[in-house]
Design a protein around this motif. Structure first.
Motif, PDB file in Angstrom:
ATOM      1  N   ALA A 194       0.699  -1.452  -0.215  1.00 33.09           N
ATOM      2  CA  ALA A 194       0.026   0.170  -0.347  1.00 33.09           C
ATOM      3  C   ALA A 194       0.497   0.913   0.063  1.00 33.09           C
ATOM      4  CB  ALA A 194      -0.524   0.342   1.000  1.00 33.09           C
ATOM      5  N   PHE A 195       1.751   1.381   0.746  1.00 36.97           N
ATOM      6  CA  PHE A 195       2.676   2.345   1.077  1.00 36.97           C
ATOM      7  C   PHE A 195       3.407   2.368  -0.668  1.00 36.97           C
ATOM      8  CE2 PHE A 195       7.043   3.723   1.125  1.00 36.97           C
ATOM      9  CZ  PHE A 195       6.914   4.934   1.507  1.00 36.97           C
ATOM     10  N   ILE A 196       3.879   1.465  -0.917  1.00 37.82           N
ATOM     11  CA  ILE A 196       4.420   1.386  -2.274  1.00 37.82           C
ATOM     12  C   ILE A 196       3.260   2.491  -2.930  1.00 37.82           C
ATOM     13  CG2 ILE A 196       5.431   0.359  -4.475  1.00 37.82           C
ATOM     14  CD1 ILE A 196       7.064  -1.661  -2.200  1.00 37.82           C
ATOM     15  N   ALA A 197       2.599   1.914  -3.770  1.00 36.18           N
ATOM     16  CA  ALA A 197       1.254   2.777  -4.371  1.00 36.18           C
ATOM     17  C   ALA A 197       0.648   3.703  -4.389  1.00 36.18           C
ATOM     18  CB  ALA A 197      -0.469   1.830  -4.136  1.00 36.18           C
ATOM     19  N   ALA A 198       1.420   4.360  -2.889  1.00 33.18           N
ATOM     20  CA  ALA A 198       0.521   5.380  -2.316  1.00 33.18           C
ATOM     21  C   ALA A 198       1.922   6.444  -2.996  1.00 33.18           C
ATOM     22  CB  ALA A 198       0.247   5.293  -0.727  1.00 33.18           C
ATOM     23  N   ARG A 199       3.075   5.911  -3.030  1.00 31.31           N
ATOM     24  CA  ARG A 199       3.970   6.623  -3.022  1.00 31.31           C
ATOM     25  C   ARG A 199       4.120   7.082  -4.094  1.00 31.31           C
ATOM     26  NH1 ARG A 199       9.392   3.658  -1.723  1.00 31.31           N
ATOM     27  NH2 ARG A 199       8.465   2.621  -3.896  1.00 31.31           N
ATOM     28  N   ASP A 200       4.024   6.066  -5.041  1.00 33.19           N
ATOM     29  CA  ASP A 200       3.991   5.689  -6.702  1.00 33.19           C
ATOM     30  C   ASP A 200       3.082   7.383  -7.338  1.00 33.19           C
ATOM     31  OD1 ASP A 200       6.187   4.585  -6.143  1.00 33.19           O
ATOM     32  OD2 ASP A 200       5.056   3.049  -7.669  1.00 33.19           O
ATOM     33  N   ALA A 201       1.602   7.606  -6.490  1.00 34.71           N
ATOM     34  CA  ALA A 201       1.170   7.682  -7.100  1.00 34.71           C
ATOM     35  C   ALA A 201       1.218   9.294  -6.550  1.00 34.71           C
ATOM     36  CB  ALA A 201      -0.099   7.549  -6.849  1.00 34.71           C
ATOM     37  N   ASP A 231      -0.072  10.171  -3.209  1.00 34.84           N
ATOM     38  CA  ASP A 231      -0.654  10.094  -2.321  1.00 34.84           C
ATOM     39  C   ASP A 231      -0.461   9.765  -1.090  1.00 34.84           C
ATOM     40  OD1 ASP A 231      -3.257  11.358  -1.739  1.00 34.84           O
ATOM     41  OD2 ASP A 231      -4.153   9.270  -2.753  1.00 34.84           O
ATOM     42  N   LEU A 232       0.214   9.984  -0.359  1.00 36.69           N
ATOM     43  CA  LEU A 232       0.717   9.367   0.717  1.00 36.69           C
ATOM     44  C   LEU A 232      -0.601   9.559   1.827  1.00 36.69           C
ATOM     45  CD1 LEU A 232       4.050   9.975   1.218  1.00 36.69           C
ATOM     46  CD2 LEU A 232       3.035   7.793   1.339  1.00 36.69           C
ATOM     47  N   GLY A 233      -1.009  10.647   1.821  1.00 39.93           N
ATOM     48  CA  GLY A 233      -2.040  11.555   2.930  1.00 39.93           C
ATOM     49  C   GLY A 233      -3.737  11.059   2.679  1.00 39.93           C
ATOM     50  N   GLY A 234      -3.535  10.521   1.243  1.00 40.50           N
ATOM     51  CA  GLY A 234      -4.707   9.554   1.003  1.00 40.50           C
ATOM     52  C   GLY A 234      -4.818   8.726   1.434  1.00 40.50           C
ATOM     53  N   TRP A 235      -4.202   7.933   1.209  1.00 35.84           N
ATOM     54  CA  TRP A 235      -4.020   6.684   1.918  1.00 35.84           C
ATOM     55  C   TRP A 235      -3.772   6.358   3.467  1.00 35.84           C
ATOM     56  CZ3 TRP A 235      -3.776   1.629  -0.733  1.00 35.84           C
ATOM     57  CH2 TRP A 235      -4.310   1.682  -1.900  1.00 35.84           C
ATOM     58  N   SER A 236      -3.106   7.121   3.758  1.00 37.03           N
ATOM     59  CA  SER A 236      -3.318   7.090   5.285  1.00 37.03           C
ATOM     60  C   SER A 236      -4.759   7.102   5.800  1.00 37.03           C
ATOM     61  CB  SER A 236      -2.561   7.802   5.640  1.00 37.03           C
ATOM     62  OG  SER A 236      -2.175   8.176   7.087  1.00 37.03           O
ATOM     63  N   TYR A 290       5.454   3.909   7.788  1.00 43.87           N
ATOM     64  CA  TYR A 290       6.137   3.501   6.654  1.00 43.87           C
ATOM     65  C   TYR A 290       6.567   5.336   5.805  1.00 43.87           C
ATOM     66  CZ  TYR A 290       6.604  -0.695   5.876  1.00 43.87           C
ATOM     67  OH  TYR A 290       6.919  -2.531   6.250  1.00 43.87           O
ATOM     68  N   LYS A 291       4.417   6.090   6.167  1.00 45.58           N
ATOM     69  CA  LYS A 291       5.078   7.485   5.762  1.00 45.58           C
ATOM     70  C   LYS A 291       5.994   8.094   6.162  1.00 45.58           C
ATOM     71  CE  LYS A 291       1.078  10.950   5.280  1.00 45.58           C
ATOM     72  NZ  LYS A 291       1.074  11.937   6.647  1.00 45.58           N
ATOM     73  N   ALA A 292       5.643   8.241   7.725  1.00 43.73           N
ATOM     74  CA  ALA A 292       6.798   8.592   8.711  1.00 43.73           C
ATOM     75  C   ALA A 292       7.722   8.968   8.597  1.00 43.73           C
ATOM     76  CB  ALA A 292       6.314   9.048  10.258  1.00 43.73           C
ATOM     77  N   ASN A 293       8.297   7.879   8.725  1.00 43.57           N
ATOM     78  CA  ASN A 293       9.914   7.525   7.966  1.00 43.57           C
ATOM     79  C   ASN A 293      10.207   7.767   6.214  1.00 43.57           C
ATOM     80  OD1 ASN A 293      12.585   6.791   8.355  1.00 43.57           O
ATOM     81  ND2 ASN A 293      12.149   4.786   6.841  1.00 43.57           N
TER      82      ASN A 293
END
Length: 178
Positions: A15-22, A24-29, A100-103
């Motif tokens: 999920a993190f990789i998908a969010a990072r690639d898009a 959209d870390l905030g949206g996924w979170s 992962y997002k915070a890191n």
């Protein structure tokens, strides 16, 4: 629970990789937090554990409950979890994702407990010092715990710095019992 963390880790990472690639870390979170909260409702747990429903039916019901909160890719993620019977891991997946997002964002939530209120200037100095030491952007929250007697107890991720009088007295007592 360690087992849940182990099982949730690959899903959180995906999920993190998908969010990072898009980007959209905030949206996924937010979506994962919503899904995690929904998964903890007793009636939802009952539906998700119903043996008579297929994974597709469970995923469809779950996505319907989340409503507009889930984008298409997030809905697909829910379907993958359902297909693998992992919907119960959503709370742990959400927690790991946020780590992962915070890191990635080089940020860290820090809690400082003190025996007395600290003023804004001290808070600012503390944020600057911790940011420099931890090489992260620090978000500080403070709490007052009179039992500390003095000093401070700092929690930053899995790091704990106990500079409290209570902590020092406990160490002294431990040393004297040796």
């Amino acid at each position: 629970m360690a087992e849940f963390t182990t099982l949730a880790r690959p899903y959180a990472k995906a999920a993190f990789i998908a969010a990072r690639d898009a980007s959209d870390l905030g949206g996924w979170s937010k979506a994962l937090a919503t899904a995690a909260a929904v998964s903890q409702v007793d009636r939802v747990k009952t539906v998700l554990s119903a043996p008579g429903l297929t994974a597709q039916q469970k995923a469809d019901a779950f996505v319907a409950l989340c409503g507009e909160e889930l984008a298409e890719k997030q809905q697909n993620f829910i379907h993958v979890l359902a297909d693998n019977r992992r919907l119960a891991l959503l709370p742990e997946i959400s927690v790991l994702f946020d780590l992962y997002k915070a890191n990635q964002e080089k940020s860290l939530d820090v809690t400082v407990e003190t025996a007395f209120e600290i003023d804004a200037a001290t808070e600012k100095k503390l944020v600057e010092a911790l940011s420099k030491k931890l090489d992260r952007e620090v978000t500080l929250s403070t709490a007052v715990d009179k039992a500390l007697l003095g000093g401070a107890l700092i929690r930053a991720g899995d790091t704990v710095i106990d500079g409290s009088v209570r902590g020092r007295l406990a160490k002294l007592a431990e040393a004297m019992n040796v």
